[in-house]
Design an enzyme around this catalytic site. Structure first.
Site, PDB file in Angstrom:
ATOM      1  N   THR A   1      62.893  64.001 -37.555  1.00 12.63           N
ATOM      2  CA  THR A   1      61.517  64.392 -38.353  1.00 12.63           C
ATOM      3  C   THR A   1      61.682  62.998 -39.390  1.00 12.63           C
ATOM      4  OG1 THR A   1      61.394  66.518 -37.732  1.00 12.63           O
ATOM      5  CG2 THR A   1      60.364  65.721 -39.881  1.00 12.63           C
TER       6      THR A   1
ATOM      7  N   HIS B   1      55.871  68.195 -37.453  1.00 15.56           N
ATOM      8  CA  HIS B   1      56.629  67.479 -36.055  1.00 15.56           C
ATOM      9  C   HIS B   1      56.321  68.313 -35.113  1.00 15.56           C
ATOM     10  CE1 HIS B   1      60.062  64.867 -34.970  1.00 15.56           C
ATOM     11  NE2 HIS B   1      59.180  64.819 -33.946  1.00 15.56           N
TER      12      HIS B   1
ATOM     13  N   GLU C   1      54.988  56.889 -43.163  1.00 15.29           N
ATOM     14  CA  GLU C   1      54.831  56.092 -44.781  1.00 15.29           C
ATOM     15  C   GLU C   1      54.864  54.596 -44.447  1.00 15.29           C
ATOM     16  OE1 GLU C   1      56.571  56.887 -49.096  1.00 15.29           O
ATOM     17  OE2 GLU C   1      57.595  57.967 -47.161  1.00 15.29           O
TER      18      GLU C   1
END
Length: 133
Positions: A37, A71, A45
């Site tokens: 994750t 996730h 990002e």
């Protein structure tokens, strides 16, 4: 600061491959050899940061302020992952993105991300001052 060049609907994608160093077991976010994750979050990002970076004025960059993701599916070693960031809104220095990640089969994660345009020099001075207290 007003950001004139970044508009809602703009999109940027980045890709990655699941290698051992990006697995949950190695990154410490779990014990299995699947895409971690934190690695997925980082890729999402990165897509947002790269989009902003090319459009901000000289001397400015963007910094992450918030990220909220789910996730949803595992991706095994050697899988390919693609993350995309789509600008939802721009309010002053704040840029809000819709983010998602996909592997060869389909959606593996999604969420939202906020970044803020900052003057690099002022931001780094503020960071340095934190250690001088």
């Amino acid at each position: 600061m007003e950001i004139k060049e970044i508009k809602p609907g703009m999109k940027h994608e980045v890709t990655d491959r699941v290698t051992e160093d990006k697995t949950a077991g190695v990154m410490g976010s779990g014990s299995l050899p699947v895409y971690a994750t934190p690695a997925m979050s980082c890729l999402m990002e990165k897509a947002a940061a790269e989009l902003a970076e090319t459009l901000l004025p000289e001397g400015y960059t963007s910094v992450g302020g918030a990220i909220n993701i789910l996730h949803k599916a595992p991706t095994p070693l050697r899988g390919r992952v693609r993350a995309e960031a789509v600008v939802e809104s721009v309010e002053g220095p704040k840029i809000t993105y819709r983010i998602a990640a996909y592997d060869e089969v389909g959606l593996i994660g999604e969420g939202t991300h906020e970044r803020f345009a900052v003057n690099e020099e002022k931001f780094m001075n503020k960071a340095a001052a934190r250690l001088q207290s």
